[in-house]
Motif scaffolding. Sequence first.
Motif, PDB file in Angstrom:
ATOM      1  N   MET A   1       0.836  -1.170   0.000  1.00 31.68           N
ATOM      2  CA  MET A   1       0.000   0.000   0.000  1.00 31.68           C
ATOM      3  C   MET A   1       0.887   1.240   0.000  1.00 31.68           C
ATOM      4  SD  MET A   1      -3.068   1.163   2.546  1.00 31.68           S
ATOM      5  CE  MET A   1      -2.133   1.755   3.930  1.00 31.68           C
ATOM      6  N   LEU A   2       0.615   2.142  -0.923  1.00 31.84           N
ATOM      7  CA  LEU A   2       1.395   3.370  -1.017  1.00 31.84           C
ATOM      8  C   LEU A   2       0.822   4.511  -0.206  1.00 31.84           C
ATOM      9  CD1 LEU A   2       2.258   3.414  -4.812  1.00 31.84           C
ATOM     10  CD2 LEU A   2       3.741   2.790  -2.909  1.00 31.84           C
ATOM     11  N   GLY A   3      -0.485   4.492  -0.001  1.00 29.97           N
ATOM     12  CA  GLY A   3      -1.083   5.593   0.740  1.00 29.97           C
ATOM     13  C   GLY A   3      -2.572   5.435   0.890  1.00 29.97           C
ATOM     14  N   THR A   4      -3.155   6.433   1.509  1.00 25.33           N
ATOM     15  CA  THR A   4      -4.592   6.460   1.743  1.00 25.33           C
ATOM     16  C   THR A   4      -5.154   7.728   1.129  1.00 25.33           C
ATOM     17  OG1 THR A   4      -4.292   5.278   3.820  1.00 25.33           O
ATOM     18  CG2 THR A   4      -6.367   6.444   3.530  1.00 25.33           C
ATOM     19  N   ILE A   5      -6.264   7.574   0.447  1.00 24.58           N
ATOM     20  CA  ILE A   5      -6.945   8.723  -0.143  1.00 24.58           C
ATOM     21  C   ILE A   5      -8.144   9.043   0.726  1.00 24.58           C
ATOM     22  CG2 ILE A   5      -8.226   9.545  -2.150  1.00 24.58           C
ATOM     23  CD1 ILE A   5      -6.484   7.740  -3.867  1.00 24.58           C
ATOM     24  N   ARG A   6      -8.308  10.280   1.061  1.00 28.74           N
ATOM     25  CA  ARG A   6      -9.399  10.718   1.920  1.00 28.74           C
ATOM     26  C   ARG A   6     -10.548  11.303   1.080  1.00 28.74           C
ATOM     27  NH1 ARG A   6      -7.394   8.948   6.268  1.00 28.74           N
ATOM     28  NH2 ARG A   6      -5.391   9.594   7.031  1.00 28.74           N
ATOM     29  N   ASP A   7     -11.641  11.619   1.756  1.00 28.74           N
ATOM     30  CA  ASP A   7     -12.789  12.233   1.089  1.00 28.74           C
ATOM     31  C   ASP A   7     -12.352  13.439   0.260  1.00 28.74           C
ATOM     32  OD1 ASP A   7     -14.324  10.407   2.402  1.00 28.74           O
ATOM     33  OD2 ASP A   7     -15.251  11.835   3.772  1.00 28.74           O
ATOM     34  N   THR A   8     -12.944  13.591  -0.869  1.00 34.11           N
ATOM     35  CA  THR A   8     -12.760  14.709  -1.809  1.00 34.11           C
ATOM     36  C   THR A   8     -11.406  14.722  -2.514  1.00 34.11           C
ATOM     37  OG1 THR A   8     -11.916  16.409  -0.269  1.00 34.11           O
ATOM     38  CG2 THR A   8     -14.326  16.146  -0.407  1.00 34.11           C
ATOM     39  N   GLU A   9     -10.573  13.726  -2.290  1.00 34.10           N
ATOM     40  CA  GLU A   9      -9.279  13.704  -2.969  1.00 34.10           C
ATOM     41  C   GLU A   9      -9.412  13.115  -4.370  1.00 34.10           C
ATOM     42  OE1 GLU A   9      -5.495  13.178  -0.792  1.00 34.10           O
ATOM     43  OE2 GLU A   9      -6.802  12.320   0.746  1.00 34.10           O
ATOM     44  N   THR A  10      -8.467  13.455  -5.192  1.00 28.45           N
ATOM     45  CA  THR A  10      -8.441  13.049  -6.595  1.00 28.45           C
ATOM     46  C   THR A  10      -7.449  11.918  -6.798  1.00 28.45           C
ATOM     47  OG1 THR A  10      -8.880  15.332  -7.219  1.00 28.45           O
ATOM     48  CG2 THR A  10      -7.978  13.923  -8.916  1.00 28.45           C
ATOM     49  N   PHE A  11      -7.791  10.997  -7.689  1.00 30.34           N
ATOM     50  CA  PHE A  11      -6.818   9.994  -8.122  1.00 30.34           C
ATOM     51  C   PHE A  11      -7.051   9.713  -9.601  1.00 30.34           C
ATOM     52  CE2 PHE A  11     -10.444   7.540  -6.684  1.00 30.34           C
ATOM     53  CZ  PHE A  11     -10.573   6.530  -7.621  1.00 30.34           C
ATOM     54  N   GLY A  12      -6.046   9.162 -10.247  1.00 24.67           N
ATOM     55  CA  GLY A  12      -6.137   8.863 -11.672  1.00 24.67           C
ATOM     56  C   GLY A  12      -5.549   9.938 -12.551  1.00 24.67           C
ATOM     57  N   GLU A  13      -4.964  10.950 -11.947  1.00 24.83           N
ATOM     58  CA  GLU A  13      -4.437  12.062 -12.739  1.00 24.83           C
ATOM     59  C   GLU A  13      -3.204  11.687 -13.549  1.00 24.83           C
ATOM     60  OE1 GLU A  13      -2.326  11.849  -9.049  1.00 24.83           O
ATOM     61  OE2 GLU A  13      -4.472  12.041  -9.369  1.00 24.83           O
ATOM     62  N   ILE A  14      -2.431  10.722 -13.096  1.00 20.86           N
ATOM     63  CA  ILE A  14      -1.233  10.324 -13.847  1.00 20.86           C
ATOM     64  C   ILE A  14      -1.636   9.741 -15.199  1.00 20.86           C
ATOM     65  CG2 ILE A  14       0.794   8.824 -13.872  1.00 20.86           C
ATOM     66  CD1 ILE A  14       1.037  11.036 -11.830  1.00 20.86           C
ATOM     67  N   VAL A  64      -1.807  18.811  -6.438  1.00 17.28           N
ATOM     68  CA  VAL A  64      -2.081  17.456  -5.931  1.00 17.28           C
ATOM     69  C   VAL A  64      -0.808  16.629  -5.965  1.00 17.28           C
ATOM     70  CG1 VAL A  64      -3.267  15.279  -6.455  1.00 17.28           C
ATOM     71  CG2 VAL A  64      -4.539  17.429  -6.499  1.00 17.28           C
ATOM     72  N   LEU A  65      -0.114  16.651  -7.091  1.00 14.63           N
ATOM     73  CA  LEU A  65       1.108  15.864  -7.232  1.00 14.63           C
ATOM     74  C   LEU A  65       2.207  16.356  -6.293  1.00 14.63           C
ATOM     75  CD1 LEU A  65       1.089  15.414 -11.104  1.00 14.63           C
ATOM     76  CD2 LEU A  65       0.557  13.695  -9.371  1.00 14.63           C
ATOM     77  N   ALA A  66       2.332  17.660  -6.135  1.00 12.24           N
ATOM     78  CA  ALA A  66       3.349  18.211  -5.227  1.00 12.24           C
ATOM     79  C   ALA A  66       3.060  17.805  -3.783  1.00 12.24           C
ATOM     80  CB  ALA A  66       3.384  19.734  -5.350  1.00 12.24           C
ATOM     81  N   ARG A  67       1.794  17.852  -3.384  1.00 11.85           N
ATOM     82  CA  ARG A  67       1.421  17.462  -2.020  1.00 11.85           C
ATOM     83  C   ARG A  67       1.756  15.993  -1.773  1.00 11.85           C
ATOM     84  NH1 ARG A  67      -2.839  20.265  -1.913  1.00 11.85           N
ATOM     85  NH2 ARG A  67      -4.162  18.822  -3.074  1.00 11.85           N
TER      86      ARG A  67
END
Length: 83
Positions: A1-14, A64-67
């Motif tokens: 597991m690399l991390g946890t995504i919380r409410d309202t976060e974005t994924f799939g941008e890569i 998002v990526l910088a964070r």
Amino acid sequence: MLGTIRDTETFGEIGFLEGGPASASVIADSDNVSVYIIDGNFINILFVVFPSLAGRFYHYLASVLARRLRKQEAAYFQKFNQQ
């Protein structure tokens, strides 16, 4: 597991930025999850109709990526300093 995504976060941008398939998988840890999918072609059409949107959108993706990078670096250095 690399991390946890919380409410309202974005994924799939890569995948969007590279124009390719997803670079990661996401698994929900609860049954109470909503996921909204925005097709890349739809986003590109929005950029044609609303050109000023593109700059704000890419700025958002960059933040998002910088964070995420800062978070990963902090975790790495914390682990490295414990050794």
